[in-house]
Design an enzyme around this catalytic site. Structure first.
Site, PDB file in Angstrom:
ATOM      1  N   CYS A 106      -0.031 -21.863 -10.117  1.00 48.83           N
ATOM      2  CA  CYS A 106       1.313 -21.519 -10.587  1.00 48.83           C
ATOM      3  C   CYS A 106       2.113 -22.742 -11.000  1.00 48.83           C
ATOM      4  O   CYS A 106       2.991 -22.652 -11.859  1.00 48.83           O
ATOM      5  CB  CYS A 106       2.056 -20.727  -9.511  1.00 48.83           C
ATOM      6  SG  CYS A 106       2.019 -21.508  -7.886  1.00 48.83           S
ATOM      7  N   VAL A 129      -0.478  -1.857   1.905  1.00 49.90           N
ATOM      8  CA  VAL A 129      -0.084  -2.752   3.002  1.00 49.90           C
ATOM      9  C   VAL A 129       1.145  -3.585   2.642  1.00 49.90           C
ATOM     10  O   VAL A 129       2.060  -3.740   3.452  1.00 49.90           O
ATOM     11  CB  VAL A 129      -1.256  -3.672   3.413  1.00 49.90           C
ATOM     12  CG1 VAL A 129      -0.816  -4.659   4.492  1.00 49.90           C
ATOM     13  CG2 VAL A 129      -2.423  -2.846   3.907  1.00 49.90           C
ATOM     14  N   GLY A 130       1.181  -4.121   1.429  1.00 42.48           N
ATOM     15  CA  GLY A 130       2.310  -4.963   1.044  1.00 42.48           C
ATOM     16  C   GLY A 130       3.634  -4.233   1.070  1.00 42.48           C
ATOM     17  O   GLY A 130       4.631  -4.743   1.608  1.00 42.48           O
ATOM     18  N   GLU A 178       7.579 -17.633  -3.594  1.00 49.44           N
ATOM     19  CA  GLU A 178       7.074 -18.669  -4.502  1.00 49.44           C
ATOM     20  C   GLU A 178       6.303 -17.926  -5.572  1.00 49.44           C
ATOM     21  O   GLU A 178       5.247 -17.353  -5.306  1.00 49.44           O
ATOM     22  CB  GLU A 178       6.204 -19.662  -3.739  1.00 49.44           C
ATOM     23  CG  GLU A 178       5.844 -20.891  -4.565  1.00 49.44           C
ATOM     24  CD  GLU A 178       4.461 -20.810  -5.146  1.00 49.44           C
ATOM     25  OE1 GLU A 178       4.370 -20.544  -6.372  1.00 49.44           O
ATOM     26  OE2 GLU A 178       3.489 -21.011  -4.415  1.00 49.44           O
ATOM     27  N   GLU A 186       3.261 -16.949 -18.457  1.00 47.79           N
ATOM     28  CA  GLU A 186       2.287 -17.635 -17.603  1.00 47.79           C
ATOM     29  C   GLU A 186       0.907 -17.052 -17.880  1.00 47.79           C
ATOM     30  O   GLU A 186       0.659 -15.876 -17.623  1.00 47.79           O
ATOM     31  CB  GLU A 186       2.657 -17.469 -16.125  1.00 47.79           C
ATOM     32  CG  GLU A 186       1.747 -18.234 -15.198  1.00 47.79           C
ATOM     33  CD  GLU A 186       2.149 -18.096 -13.738  1.00 47.79           C
ATOM     34  OE1 GLU A 186       2.066 -19.088 -13.004  1.00 47.79           O
ATOM     35  OE2 GLU A 186       2.548 -16.983 -13.342  1.00 47.79           O
ATOM     36  N   GLY A 233      -5.665  -5.610   2.866  1.00 44.82           N
ATOM     37  CA  GLY A 233      -5.290  -4.466   2.051  1.00 44.82           C
ATOM     38  C   GLY A 233      -4.678  -4.863   0.737  1.00 44.82           C
ATOM     39  O   GLY A 233      -4.509  -6.057   0.424  1.00 44.82           O
ATOM     40  N   ASP A 234      -4.319  -3.861  -0.043  1.00 44.07           N
ATOM     41  CA  ASP A 234      -3.697  -4.113  -1.338  1.00 44.07           C
ATOM     42  C   ASP A 234      -2.179  -3.993  -1.231  1.00 44.07           C
ATOM     43  O   ASP A 234      -1.626  -3.686  -0.169  1.00 44.07           O
ATOM     44  CB  ASP A 234      -4.261  -3.173  -2.404  1.00 44.07           C
ATOM     45  CG  ASP A 234      -4.121  -1.701  -2.035  1.00 44.07           C
ATOM     46  OD1 ASP A 234      -3.240  -1.356  -1.221  1.00 44.07           O
ATOM     47  OD2 ASP A 234      -4.890  -0.880  -2.583  1.00 44.07           O
ATOM     48  N   GLY A 235      -1.513  -4.219  -2.360  1.00 39.37           N
ATOM     49  CA  GLY A 235      -0.054  -4.200  -2.360  1.00 39.37           C
ATOM     50  C   GLY A 235       0.551  -2.862  -1.999  1.00 39.37           C
ATOM     51  O   GLY A 235       1.393  -2.777  -1.091  1.00 39.37           O
ATOM     52  N   PRO A 236       0.147  -1.769  -2.673  1.00 44.52           N
ATOM     53  CA  PRO A 236       0.765  -0.472  -2.374  1.00 44.52           C
ATOM     54  C   PRO A 236       0.520   0.004  -0.941  1.00 44.52           C
ATOM     55  O   PRO A 236       1.412   0.596  -0.327  1.00 44.52           O
ATOM     56  CB  PRO A 236       0.099   0.469  -3.385  1.00 44.52           C
ATOM     57  CG  PRO A 236      -0.323  -0.419  -4.504  1.00 44.52           C
ATOM     58  CD  PRO A 236      -0.713  -1.719  -3.865  1.00 44.52           C
ATOM     59  N   LYS A 254      -1.134 -10.658   5.356  1.00 37.57           N
ATOM     60  CA  LYS A 254      -1.893  -9.843   4.398  1.00 37.57           C
ATOM     61  C   LYS A 254      -2.383 -10.749   3.276  1.00 37.57           C
ATOM     62  O   LYS A 254      -1.643 -11.085   2.359  1.00 37.57           O
ATOM     63  CB  LYS A 254      -1.052  -8.710   3.801  1.00 37.57           C
ATOM     64  CG  LYS A 254      -1.913  -7.731   2.971  1.00 37.57           C
ATOM     65  CD  LYS A 254      -1.152  -7.021   1.894  1.00 37.57           C
ATOM     66  CE  LYS A 254      -1.124  -7.778   0.585  1.00 37.57           C
ATOM     67  NZ  LYS A 254      -2.464  -7.907  -0.075  1.00 37.57           N
TER      68      LYS A 254
END
Length: 478
Positions: free
Chosen positions: A279, A206-207, A245, A378, A201-204, A170
């Protein structure tokens, strides 16, 4: 306008279960660059089923077969480097020189290193009367971010393939074009059906289903610490392995020697690259207090030389990825001013002459203390903080005084001193005078994550360890 409206599941390009799309915005123009289908839990179910079906056969393939596949992937990837570079510029604003250079070339470096590791990796090791066997963990969910999309896909996909795992990728919905083209590369290279699957997809949508799926044996995630915590929570009920990570706030200790001004300038360049959206960037520069004025002068000069503009032109940095990211960076720049830090270059707002696009002025703060927000959070933009130190011990204390621990940097002529400092920094990846090595383990301490990528350490994440007792040598059994 690009349109990627199918997913890659079971070796086929298939329609999503639901008709939902996401508009991808070109950050340089703020206009639509294309759209991509958004998946759902049902699409994840289909991809997991395909990966589970493919696992028994792929996990038993020989090293020679996997090496042949790597060779085919390399050949197909070379054919698409131009397409990938153009997609990188469109989806996340990487300048052409960066997109067509380091962003694309990193993948080839990681592929070469994965090939070398696979050629020599010991999947079995006899230890006395026990055979230690390293076996593929199973079905892996790979969730990648938008800032170095190709490199961060490759450091998950290549070791997963090499160790005999099957997978579902994803990519970030903000940088989906490169993930789609990379999938076309794998398909053309002949990856067996179901071994690699793609669900956009997005986090909600598919993630979360991927992280919580009982058919997924491992999640490898790269992204923010906030999102990583959510991933771990969703994965916990199924007790799957989670490798992460996450964020960073890398200290860059500049030593007091004749290369001081040069090292300050290099630290600025390293921070500003990729519009600061890295990062592991050296975002906190630590300099001797007695040389602060010289550091400010060198940093200002270096920053003024960082050209910003249309990423299709000859510029050092382009825009940041999105309007929401631009807003967050601006808020943190203002926070730095409000808390008493001094802007010595850049500052709030867009660079002169750039009224459209998510462009940020390359910014340097001095007069920073390590308790300020800009030294703690960050920022993920082209913003550098300069902090003074009065002794090496104090520099190390400041460097380690952070909730992160992804990267650290030391610059100076005295290698014995630099190496001693590197050993005391609490971070997973330390660079001395710009050191870089594809074989070096990459990953974090503390809230920068767990697990390691790159090289042999990256293989270990995708393997289970089995001890088979009763394997005493024949002579001992007689």
């Amino acid at each position: 306008m690009r349109e990627y409206l199918k997913f890659y599941i079971g070796g086929q390009w298939v329609d999503p279960v639901a008709d939902r799309t996401f508009e991808v915005i070109n950050p340089a123009t703020e206009a639509a660059a294309g759209k991509v289908a958004l998946g759902s839990a049902a699409d994840v179910d289909a991809a997991v089923a395909a990966a589970q079906e493919a696992f028994p056969s792929w996990s038993q393939t020989s090293v020679a077969d996997r090496l042949d596949l790597f060779g085919a992937i390399g050949a197909e990837y070379q054919k698409r480097t131009g397409d990938l570079a153009a997609a990188l510029t469109e989806e996340m604003g990487a300048p052409s020189a960066l997109a067509g250079g380091f962003q694309v070339d990193l993948v080839l470096g990681h592929l070469q290193k994965a090939t070398e590791v696979l050629q020599n990796y010991r999947f079995e090791d006899q230890q006395g009367a026990t055979l230690i066997v390293k076996e593929p963990i199973g079905v892996c969910g790979l969730i990648t971010p938008w800032n170095w999309p190709m490199a961060l896909i490759s450091v998950k996909v290549f070791p997963a393939l090499a160790t005999g795992c099957t997978m579902i990728l994803k990519p970030s919905e903000r940088s989906p074009f490169t993930g789609q083209i990379f999938t076309e590369v794998l398909d053309a290279a002949g990856v067996p059906a179901g071994v690699f699957n793609l669900v956009q997809g997005d986090g909600p949508s598919v993630g979360v289903p991927l992280a919580s799926h009982p058919g997924v044996d491992m999640i490898s995630f790269t992204g923010s610490t906030r999102a990583g915590i959510d991933i771990a929570r969703n994965a916990a009920p199924t007790v799957k392995r989670v490798a992460q990570e996450l964020g960073g706030k890398g200290p860059n200790i500049i030593l007091d020697d004749e290369d001081f001004a040069t090292n300050v300038g290099q630290g600025v360049a390293d921070m500003m690259g990729n519009s600061g959206q890295t990062c592991s960037a050296p975002s906190r520069m630590l300099v001797p207090t007695a040389r602060m004025e010289e550091a400010v002068s060198a940093a200002r000069a270096a920053t003024e030389g960082v050209t910003v503009g249309d990423p299709t032109g000859e510029v050092a940095i382009g825009p940041v990825v999105a309007g929401s990211q631009w807003d967050r960076i601006q808020a943190l720049i203002q926070k730095g001013i409000d808390e008493g830090a001094t802007v010595v270059a850049g500052g709030p707002g867009r660079p002169d002459g750039l009224e459209k696009g998510f462009y940020v002025k390359p910014t340097v703060f001095a007069g920073v203390t390590n308790d300020m927000t800009i030294a703690r959070q960050e920022i993920f933009g082209p913003v550098l903080t300069i902090i003074g130190y009065d002794s090496i011990d104090e520099a190390i204390d400041i460097a380690n005084d952070t909730e992160y621990g992804l990267s650290g940097f030391v610059a100076g002529r005295d290698l014995d001193q630099a190496r001693a400092i590197a050993r005391r920094l609490r971070a997973g990846s330390i660079a001395i005078n710009g050191g870089f090595d594809f074989a070096s383990p990459f990953g974090g301490y503390k809230k920068s994550g767990n697990g390691r990528e790159w090289g042999e350490a990256g293989f270990d994440e995708y393997l289970e360890v089995k001890g088979i007792q009763g394997y005493a040598p024949d002579a001992a059994q007689a």
